[in-house]
Design an enzyme around this catalytic site. Structure first.
Site, PDB file in Angstrom:
ATOM      1  N   HIS A 289       0.827  -1.210   0.000  1.00  0.00           N
ATOM      2  CA  HIS A 289       0.000   0.000   0.000  1.00  0.00           C
ATOM      3  C   HIS A 289       0.863   1.263   0.000  1.00  0.00           C
ATOM      4  O   HIS A 289       1.866   1.311   0.718  1.00  0.00           O
ATOM      5  CB  HIS A 289      -0.859   0.048   1.264  1.00  0.00           C
ATOM      6  CG  HIS A 289      -2.038  -0.863   1.274  1.00  0.00           C
ATOM      7  ND1 HIS A 289      -1.931  -2.236   1.327  1.00  0.00           N
ATOM      8  CD2 HIS A 289      -3.362  -0.581   1.234  1.00  0.00           C
ATOM      9  CE1 HIS A 289      -3.154  -2.758   1.343  1.00  0.00           C
ATOM     10  NE2 HIS A 289      -4.045  -1.786   1.271  1.00  0.00           N
TER      11      HIS A 289
ATOM     12  N   ASN B 295       8.351  -4.087   3.289  1.00  0.00           N
ATOM     13  CA  ASN B 295       6.931  -3.752   3.496  1.00  0.00           C
ATOM     14  C   ASN B 295       6.425  -4.224   4.853  1.00  0.00           C
ATOM     15  O   ASN B 295       5.709  -3.500   5.538  1.00  0.00           O
ATOM     16  CB  ASN B 295       6.096  -4.377   2.374  1.00  0.00           C
ATOM     17  CG  ASN B 295       4.608  -4.038   2.480  1.00  0.00           C
ATOM     18  OD1 ASN B 295       4.245  -2.934   2.869  1.00  0.00           O
ATOM     19  ND2 ASN B 295       3.774  -4.999   2.129  1.00  0.00           N
TER      20      ASN B 295
END
Length: 302
Positions: free
Chosen positions: A147, A179
């Site tokens: 994201h 991430n």
DNA sequence: TTTTCTGT
């Protein structure tokens, strides 16, 4: 020598054109998906036509968008507004140029009704199929669908959380070590700033940074994944402006390489001057703010 | 706590 170079060049062209043609053939058979009027297309914003053009844009989300974008648009390329964040899409890389969020203690607070597990990663059909990334591009690529606007920042409403799962809000990110680790650590740090500052404005995006190679020249080199050749950014940035309760502004900006990072490395070691990100990204952050109103940058008094 | 993927 010259012939050899020419040969090498034509070989590369053949590969490039070959896959390009394969791509267009595929697209032409999928043109029917383009421009469906009743899909949840989010108000398109441009300099000429402000965010009231889409029938889906209500006055309440128009005012939310102006709140999110209070300090200016970093760039105007294919701007799309969602209910709780705004992004600018780069058709060439199939990854956003930037996403913008406005965070408060209130809107990042967990709402019991909101469940991330109910969200699905989905292609953003408001983007032409030539340029939009698909789940298949990421599958078995070795990269996470990371994201840009973090799901954890939009827990107030299920719809807001859902919208962060459009692939236009994703970038290929190294999973373990990036991430799921240090980049997540940075995201949590940003959320926590809402305990100190009433308003936090957060701009996030990819970078494709030049690197000196063996011949002493600099090159921008990045991997692309899947049928759509989705670019794998070399780095990611976050630029933050925090409003203090007494009306001052503070700024922080970070660049992290898209690679495994030791969890012990402190976040402050990724701070860089905001100007260096602006130059590298071709964007201007918080352009509506006079820099003289900023009392601190990366923790240093101005 | 939050971030995801797994030729099942």
């Amino acid at each position: 020598m010259a012939t050899k170079r020419l040969l090498k060049y034509s070989l590369l062209s053949t590969v490039g054109i070959g896959s390009f043609l394969a791509g267009s053939y595929y697209e032409k058979n999928n043109n029917s998906i383009v421009c469906k009027p009743c899909l949840p297309i989010f108000g398109t914003v441009s300099a000429a036509v402000p965010f009231t053009t889409s029938p889906q844009t209500t006055s309440s989300n128009a005012s939310r968008i102006s709140q999110i974008m209070k300090y200016g648009f970093p760039g105007m390329d294919h701007v799309r507004s969602f209910d709780d964040f705004v992004l600018s899409y780069d058709r060439k890389t199939r990854v956003a140029h930037w996403v913008f969020e406005h965070l408060t203690a209130e809107n990042t607070k967990k709402n019991d009704g909101v469940d991330r597990a109910l969200c699905d990663f989905k292609p953003d059909e408001s983007i032409h199929s030539y340029f939009r990334s698909e789940n298949s591009d990421y599958k078995r690529s070795g990269y996470d669908r990371g994201h840009l606007a973090a799901a954890g920042n939009h827990k107030g409403h299920q719809k807001h959380c859902d919208q962060t799962f459009y692939l236009s809000n994703m970038a290929p990110q190294v999973g373990v070590g990036f991430n799921r680790d240090s980049w997540n650590r940075l995201e949590r740090y940003v959320r926590k700033l809402t305990n100190t500052y009433p308003n936090v404005y957060c701009c996030t995006g990819p970078l494709y940074l030049p690197k000196k190679e063996g011949d002493g020249k600099k090159y921008v080199r990045y991997e692309v994944i899947g049928e759509k050749n989705v670019a794998v950014p070399t780095h990611f940035f976050k630029v933050l402006v925090m409003e203090t309760s007494d009306g001052h502004l503070e700024m922080e900006s970070f660049v992290m390489p898209n690679q495994v990072i030791d969890n012990e490395v402190p976040l402050t070691s990724f701070q860089v001057p905001p100007e260096s990100i602006e130059r590298a990204a071709g964007l201007l952050f918080f352009d509506n703010v006079s820099r003289s109103k900023i009392s601190k940058i990366n923790g240093k008094k101005q």
